[in-house]
Design a protein around this motif. Structure first.
Motif, PDB file in Angstrom:
ATOM      1  N   ASP A 245     -31.986 -90.460  36.986  1.00 23.23           N
ATOM      2  CA  ASP A 245     -31.250 -89.208  37.124  1.00 23.23           C
ATOM      3  C   ASP A 245     -31.882 -88.340  38.199  1.00 23.23           C
ATOM      4  N   GLU A 246     -33.208 -88.279  38.183  1.00 21.18           N
ATOM      5  CA  GLU A 246     -33.843 -87.446  39.194  1.00 21.18           C
ATOM      6  C   GLU A 246     -35.277 -87.928  39.378  1.00 21.18           C
ATOM      7  N   LYS A 247     -35.762 -87.857  40.591  1.00 12.79           N
ATOM      8  CA  LYS A 247     -37.112 -88.310  40.872  1.00 12.79           C
ATOM      9  C   LYS A 247     -38.139 -87.348  40.293  1.00 12.79           C
ATOM     10  N   TYR A 248     -37.838 -86.068  40.383  1.00 14.36           N
ATOM     11  CA  TYR A 248     -38.721 -85.058  39.828  1.00 14.36           C
ATOM     12  C   TYR A 248     -37.982 -84.297  38.746  1.00 14.36           C
ATOM     13  N   PRO A 249     -38.178 -84.694  37.486  1.00 16.22           N
ATOM     14  CA  PRO A 249     -37.393 -84.087  36.411  1.00 16.22           C
ATOM     15  C   PRO A 249     -37.618 -82.575  36.352  1.00 16.22           C
ATOM     16  N   LYS A 250     -36.543 -81.876  36.037  1.00 18.66           N
ATOM     17  CA  LYS A 250     -36.638 -80.410  35.988  1.00 18.66           C
ATOM     18  C   LYS A 250     -37.141 -79.965  34.628  1.00 18.66           C
ATOM     19  N   ARG A 251     -37.646 -78.723  34.610  1.00 19.73           N
ATOM     20  CA  ARG A 251     -38.009 -78.154  33.316  1.00 19.73           C
ATOM     21  C   ARG A 251     -37.538 -76.710  33.305  1.00 19.73           C
ATOM     22  N   PRO A 252     -37.148 -76.234  32.135  1.00 23.35           N
ATOM     23  CA  PRO A 252     -36.652 -74.862  32.082  1.00 23.35           C
ATOM     24  C   PRO A 252     -37.737 -73.886  32.507  1.00 23.35           C
ATOM     25  N   SER A 253     -37.376 -72.869  33.245  1.00 21.55           N
ATOM     26  CA  SER A 253     -38.409 -71.927  33.675  1.00 21.55           C
ATOM     27  C   SER A 253     -38.836 -71.081  32.487  1.00 21.55           C
ATOM     28  N   LEU A 254     -40.108 -70.781  32.451  1.00 18.36           N
ATOM     29  CA  LEU A 254     -40.674 -70.105  31.290  1.00 18.36           C
ATOM     30  C   LEU A 254     -41.088 -68.692  31.656  1.00 18.36           C
TER      31      LEU A 254
END
Lengths: 498, 331
Positions: A245-254
């Motif tokens: 899906d993506e090379k660098y998986p996203k994460r929700p901003s905190l």
């Protein structure tokens, strides 16, 4: 194909103890081309090249050299034909000179016994010049950087008058500029009519240098493609067998932004420069810089692995005194070293041993350790990190790079660390496993850990980090937000230039 | 998909692993049993209770030294000084108990304490002076301790120890020699120490990868000092058994004993590169040497020829180990 192939493999198979590791592969190298072999760890790349170099025999199928059938009974045979190999691990002797290393085992002689030093030196110089290099043949290998050592390794190929050079991850431990230099050398070799089989995990590098790419998966060939007619995404999909899906998986901003680590006026040993910076919860802090910029040295100094000159370390606002790794671990630090096998793992011990070793004391029951609890906890981490194989008693040696890295991370999860310093976290790990390591890192951040990533791969830093510090000669030359950072600005800061 | 093939692969490896694990664990034991069978066929007296207890008694000194030696070898080190430390320990005890008339219990403590102290010095030399390899520090200690053992009594032996000192080496509980009971207790303690304490696991960690151990927060120096102290302490204890058996302390006692101890540890499957080896294996290694010596004695083979045969056994045992590892790596 109208052009006659230099080396051709037809329907090659190979088994180890009844286990077919190479399945009916056909593969050819044309004169003057760079043919890339791409595949995850365990896909069969190494086995395949070992058959081309005569290190392994072929079970089924035929091999042709200039259309004539050949059989290699050993590496010396293959060299005879002009096949040279440059391995990822360098086979150089540090205390001998460049010239001596180039001719090691194939020394030129005057008469029966005496070495012809003048002739060897001249030829060595000539070989290095053919690579476009100006390395002094009388220098000791130990005085050269890794990049130059790699070039010396390639120069050795000329002593057998190589027509085909096989390069197995030659840039794995090279910096950006060294890699650039090596790629130029490859171009130079091609211009001289030498063919190259090239293995690397760095896809953007392959796209730049390759003519054709053969993708392997599970010991079988998936396809051979023209580099011009493919894309990075297509290659990854073919290699992994599914779309990533993506090379660098996203994460929700905190929103949590508490300062977790502050370094004040840190002076490394043998350096006059001063380092000060902070790292926060909820963000990933990247550390960029060329090899030798002092990134690893800084991490080791903070962790207490090496002596530091002076400087203060604050963890969540509290000053901590770190003299040795034990103090750092007590303060909540975890250090995932760049040298996984050399400094991270106990290769001949079980996974459970490796996971528990830094937190052993937490499993005391009276005077003894509770082996049951040790195994339970190790098992839980193995499951949570999806380590394959799942067996706790498996030796760390038998795991792939990606799974080994998971074990190292598990070791630090077990110590309940709060500040994670990753040094080249995905070095030598295949694409699929990389994403898993990134996911783990993201998870750490989300759980409130402070995370720093040291990396020589700019795309990795720009894809994963919220902020990037750039180092040069033992000090920080830039502090960039993700939005401000691009390759040019970082390289400028890394070289200290304007 | 990818995982399926991988899992099949694992199954095959697993099957081979169990056979391999069995050989790893019991390979040397099978050797010991075969050796006993051969000797039993060649000589009828070999399997008599009397002779078996004899072997137990004869093996006890080397058993104590070997279990001490196991620790340095596990850390990829070696202790060459144990024979000399044994001599110095018993001479100190001799002076204290026989010449100075001290309480025998104090003598026992002095004997074991001298051994531990010498071992501690070995550890300090290695870690604080940063000598490059324990081969060097313990080679030095080997000569120092032997020299001191000769000097403090002007090279004269000391005899006439009280019963309390001789007890360990000369008494029997029924048919079983007390020294062998001591060995069993010590081996159980070492087994628990190595497998069930954090420090024990650290010893394996240091032998397996010293850098990784350091970075995992292990105080490598402190563990190494403990390792050599315990090795020295076991020399002192072995000295007590020796004095009990011959009722005399002499400064050339324990000459070359380190070699049999090393041999026992290596025959027992420990690796010179560190990180691999067990208490159980060391026990079997000690017994193989003891049984071999005993059997050769029963067959009236001279001690000179015995040396040659034991040399061959050491090489053969390690060679079998090499073959086994090579075979398992080939897969």
């Amino acid at each position: 194909m109208s052009i006659q192939a230099l080396l051709e493999l037809r329907n090659i198979s190979k088994s180890f103890s009844g286990n077919k590791v190479i399945k009916n592969i056909s593969f050819s190298v044309l004169p003057g081309e760079v043919h890339v072999l791409l595949g995850e760890n365990g896909a069969g790349k190494s086995t395949l090249i070992k058959m081309m170099t005569g290190a392994y025999t072929i079970d089924e199928g035929e091999m042709y050299w200039n259309s004539k059938p050949v059989k290699f009974s050993g590496p010396a045979d293959a060299m005879e034909y002009g096949i040279a190999t440059v391995y990822q691990e360098l086979n150089l002797i540090p205390e001998l000179t460049v010239c001596e290393n180039i001719f090691l085992g194939r020394e030129l002689k005057k008469g029966a016994r005496l070495l012809d030093r003048t002739k060897m030196r001249e030829r060595a110089k000539n070989y290095l010049k053919r690579l476009g290099q100006n390395i002094d043949p009388d220098k000791k290998i130990s005085e050269l950087g890794v990049g130059q050592q790699q070039l010396v390794e390639i120069a050795k190929a000329f002593t057998v008058d190589a027509k085909l050079i096989i390069m197995d991850e030659p840039t794995a431990s090279l910096s950006e500029t060294e890699t650039e230099q090596l790629l130029q050398t490859v171009d130079e070799l091609i211009r001289q009519g030498i063919s190259i089989v090239y293995i690397s995990h760095k896809i953007n590098e392959l796209m730049e240098i390759g003519d054709r790419i053969t993708i392997l998966r599970d010991g079988a060939k998936v396809d051979t493609l023209d580099v011009k007619e493919t894309s990075q995404d297509e290659l990854i999909e073919l290699m992994v067998g599914r779309a990533l899906d993506e090379k660098y998986p996203k994460r929700p901003s905190l929103s949590m932004k508490q300062e977790g680590l502050r370094i004040e006026n840190l002076k490394l040993k043998n350096s006059q420069s001063i380092i000060s910076f902070s790292a926060y919860q909820g963000e990933i802090l990247g550390i960029s810089g060329l090899v030798g910029a002092g990134r690893t040295e800084m991490a080791r100094a903070i962790f207490g692995a090496d002596e530091k000159n002076s400087g203060d370390v604050y963890v969540f606002g509290k000053k901590v005194n770190i003299k040795k790794p034990k103090d750092a671990i007590a303060a909540g630090f975890a250090f995932i070293t760049e040298d996984r096998k050399g400094e991270g793992l106990f290769l001949d011990q079980s996974l459970a041993f490796n996971i528990n070793i830094a937190s052993m004391k937490n499993y005391k029951k009276g005077m003894m350790l509770s082996n049951r609890e040790l195994l339970q906890s190790a098992g839980a981490y193995i499951k949570a990190l999806r380590v394959n194989p799942q067996r706790k008693e498996e030796h760390a040696r038998n795991l792939s790079g990606g799974n080994q890295q998971k074990i190292v991370i598990a070791k630090w999860l077990a110590t309940k660390a709060k500040i994670f310093i990753f040094d080249e976290p995905t070095r030598g790990i295949d694409v699929g496993a990389k994403v898993e390591v990134y996911r783990l890192i993201n998870q750490l951040v989300q759980e409130g850990a402070v995370v720093m990533i040291i990396s020589s791969e700019l795309p990795e830093l720009m894809g994963m980090c919220d902020r990037i510090l750039v180092m040069n000669e033992g000090t920080i030359t830039a502090d960039l937000k993700k939005e401000e950072a691009n390759q040019e600005i970082i390289m400028k800061a890394a070289t200290g230039g304007k | 998909m990818a995982n399926v093939a991988f899992d099949e692969n694992q199954e095959i490896v697993k099957e081979k692993k169990t056979v391999k694990a069995f050989l790893n664990k019991f390979g040397s034991l099978i050797g010991l049993i075969l050796l006993c069978l051969i000797l039993a066929i060649l000589n009828r007296d070999f399997l008599s209770l009397n002779n078996i207890m004899n072997i137990a008694r004869q093996s006890s000194i080397n058993a104590l030294l070997a279990i001490g030696m196991l620790l340095p070898i596990l850390t990829a080190g070696i202790d060459l000084s144990i024979g000399s430390i044994l001599a110095l320990s018993i001479m100190c005890m001799g002076i204290a108990v026989v010449n100075m008339g001290l309480n025998p219990i104090a003598g026992l403590i002095i004997c074991v304490g001298t051994g531990a102290l010498c071992g501690w010095v070995n550890g300090i030399l290695l870690t604080k002076l940063r000598l490059p390899h324990p081969f060097i520090s313990t080679l030095g200690m080997m000569n120092i301790a032997r020299g001191l053992a000769l000097i403090i009594t002007a090279a004269a032996p000391i005899a006439g120890f009280p019963m309390a000192v001789q007890f360990l080496g000369s008494s029997f509980a029924g048919p079983i020699p007390v020294s062998f009971i001591l060995v069993v207790i010590i081996y159980i303690l070492f087994h628990l120490f190595l497998t069930r304490t954090a420090t024990g696991k650290y010893i394996y960690a240091i032998g397996g990868n010293r850098d990784a151990a350091h970075l995992s927060g292990i105080n490598v120096d402190r563990v190494l000092i403990l390792v050599y102290t315990l090795s020295g302490l076991m020399s002192g204890l072995a000295g007590l058994v020796l004095v009990g058996r011959v009722n005399s302390a002499f400064p050339l006692a324990g000459l070359d004993y380190e070699l049999d101890a090393i041999a026992a540890v290596i025959i027992g499957g420990a690796s010179f590169f560190g990180g691999v080896g067990t208490v159980w294996g060391t026990m079997v290694g000690t017994l193989i040497i003891a049984v071999l010596r005993n059997g050769l004695n029963l067959m009236n083979i001279t001690s000179d020829l015995q040396k040659t045969i034991i040399g061959i056994v050491i090489i053969a045992a390690v060679f079998v180990d090499v073959l086994r590892q090579r075979a398992s790596k080939k897969q």
